[in-house]
Design a protein around this motif. Structure first.
Motif, PDB file in Angstrom:
ATOM      1  N   ILE A 245      91.773 -97.911 -51.851  1.00 30.40           N
ATOM      2  CA  ILE A 245      91.149 -96.759 -51.707  1.00 30.40           C
ATOM      3  C   ILE A 245      91.172 -96.235 -50.248  1.00 30.40           C
ATOM      4  O   ILE A 245      91.390 -96.675 -49.086  1.00 30.40           O
ATOM      5  CB  ILE A 245      89.532 -97.066 -52.011  1.00 30.40           C
ATOM      6  N   VAL A 246      90.983 -94.603 -49.980  1.00 35.35           N
ATOM      7  CA  VAL A 246      91.094 -94.127 -48.909  1.00 35.35           C
ATOM      8  C   VAL A 246      89.877 -93.153 -48.726  1.00 35.35           C
ATOM      9  O   VAL A 246      89.320 -92.567 -49.736  1.00 35.35           O
ATOM     10  CB  VAL A 246      92.243 -93.013 -48.881  1.00 35.35           C
ATOM     11  N   THR A 247      89.072 -93.080 -47.787  1.00 36.21           N
ATOM     12  CA  THR A 247      88.028 -92.502 -47.624  1.00 36.21           C
ATOM     13  C   THR A 247      88.207 -91.253 -46.409  1.00 36.21           C
ATOM     14  O   THR A 247      89.111 -91.386 -45.754  1.00 36.21           O
ATOM     15  CB  THR A 247      86.877 -93.072 -47.029  1.00 36.21           C
ATOM     16  N   SER A 248      87.326 -90.280 -46.263  1.00 36.12           N
ATOM     17  CA  SER A 248      87.527 -89.242 -45.418  1.00 36.12           C
ATOM     18  C   SER A 248      87.272 -89.874 -43.797  1.00 36.12           C
ATOM     19  O   SER A 248      88.077 -89.409 -43.016  1.00 36.12           O
ATOM     20  CB  SER A 248      86.375 -88.265 -45.154  1.00 36.12           C
ATOM     21  N   PHE A 249      86.793 -90.954 -43.851  1.00 30.98           N
ATOM     22  CA  PHE A 249      86.667 -91.814 -42.462  1.00 30.98           C
ATOM     23  C   PHE A 249      87.982 -92.510 -41.994  1.00 30.98           C
ATOM     24  O   PHE A 249      88.401 -92.059 -40.825  1.00 30.98           O
ATOM     25  CB  PHE A 249      85.758 -92.970 -42.721  1.00 30.98           C
ATOM     26  N   ASP A 250      88.853 -92.756 -43.100  1.00 34.84           N
ATOM     27  CA  ASP A 250      90.251 -93.194 -42.915  1.00 34.84           C
ATOM     28  C   ASP A 250      91.057 -92.300 -42.360  1.00 34.84           C
ATOM     29  O   ASP A 250      91.806 -92.268 -41.432  1.00 34.84           O
ATOM     30  CB  ASP A 250      90.826 -93.945 -44.218  1.00 34.84           C
ATOM     31  N   LEU A 251      91.102 -90.859 -42.927  1.00 30.99           N
ATOM     32  CA  LEU A 251      91.545 -89.802 -42.491  1.00 30.99           C
ATOM     33  C   LEU A 251      91.232 -89.242 -41.122  1.00 30.99           C
ATOM     34  O   LEU A 251      92.101 -89.065 -40.323  1.00 30.99           O
ATOM     35  CB  LEU A 251      91.358 -88.282 -43.330  1.00 30.99           C
ATOM     36  N   VAL A 252      90.155 -89.345 -40.763  1.00 35.73           N
ATOM     37  CA  VAL A 252      89.589 -89.148 -39.248  1.00 35.73           C
ATOM     38  C   VAL A 252      89.889 -89.985 -38.530  1.00 35.73           C
ATOM     39  O   VAL A 252      90.718 -89.736 -37.272  1.00 35.73           O
ATOM     40  CB  VAL A 252      87.934 -89.071 -39.430  1.00 35.73           C
ATOM     41  N   ARG A 253      90.231 -91.295 -38.894  1.00 37.61           N
ATOM     42  CA  ARG A 253      90.703 -92.469 -37.690  1.00 37.61           C
ATOM     43  C   ARG A 253      92.119 -91.931 -37.721  1.00 37.61           C
ATOM     44  O   ARG A 253      92.881 -92.278 -36.667  1.00 37.61           O
ATOM     45  CB  ARG A 253      90.661 -93.904 -38.546  1.00 37.61           C
ATOM     46  N   TYR A 254      92.869 -91.738 -38.868  1.00 38.10           N
ATOM     47  CA  TYR A 254      94.539 -91.149 -38.783  1.00 38.10           C
ATOM     48  C   TYR A 254      94.573 -90.194 -37.783  1.00 38.10           C
ATOM     49  O   TYR A 254      95.454 -90.206 -37.035  1.00 38.10           O
ATOM     50  CB  TYR A 254      94.863 -90.924 -40.112  1.00 38.10           C
ATOM     51  N   CYS A 255      93.651 -89.204 -37.810  1.00 38.69           N
ATOM     52  CA  CYS A 255      93.982 -87.891 -37.083  1.00 38.69           C
ATOM     53  C   CYS A 255      93.550 -88.576 -35.745  1.00 38.69           C
ATOM     54  O   CYS A 255      94.374 -88.008 -34.545  1.00 38.69           O
ATOM     55  CB  CYS A 255      92.949 -86.868 -37.287  1.00 38.69           C
TER      56      CYS A 255
END
Length: 144
Positions: free
Chosen positions: A113-123
């Motif tokens: 699963i991927v969350t918006s938090f995972d995207l923020v961490r990636y950025c």
């Protein structure tokens, strides 16, 4: 720059609940795991997702009992992604569908699963600038 894939940022452990269980079961599982959503499974297939927001809006606000079946209040029509899709495609999907969690499916099986938090961490660790712009739009969207 190497193009990152969904499989590079997804969480491999996904909390799931059987479709036959109740909202109180889901709420306890979310609380115990400190997560805001659980993927609903029926016969080993992901059929929906139940979020804290679903519980508040579809159960508590409507005065339904906590013994209500999760299948009756989950968000059906699960939006999923393949692990080989790019992170940019994931970000665009989340923005377009206005969602914060996307289960990752490979060969019909739930694998992450991927969350918006995972995207923020990636950025925050140097992800592509275009994804940062899309992530801002996901996080700043107004809730209906």
């Amino acid at each position: 720059m190497k193009i990152s894939l969904v499989q590079d940022i997804m969480k491999k452990v996904v909390l799931t609940i059987d479709a036959s269980m109740t909202v109180i079961d889901a709420a306890k599982m979310m609380d115990d795991a400190s997560v805001g959503a659980i993927v609903v499974i029926q016969e080993n297939i992901a059929i929906g997702i139940i979020t804290e927001r679903d519980i508040v809006r579809r159960v508590v606000a409507k005065g339904k009992p906590s013994q209500t079946n999760v299948k009756k209040v989950m968000s059906p029509n699960l939006v999923v992604i393949n692990p080989k899709n790019t992170v940019l495609e994931l970000a665009q999907l989340m923005k377009d569908r206005q969602i914060h969690r996307v289960p990752v499916i490979k060969d019909g099986r739930l694998i992450g699963i991927v969350t918006s938090f995972d995207l923020v961490r990636y950025c925050s660790i140097g992800g592509e600038p275009e994804i940062s712009k899309i992530t801002d739009q996901i996080l700043l969207k107004s809730h209906p």
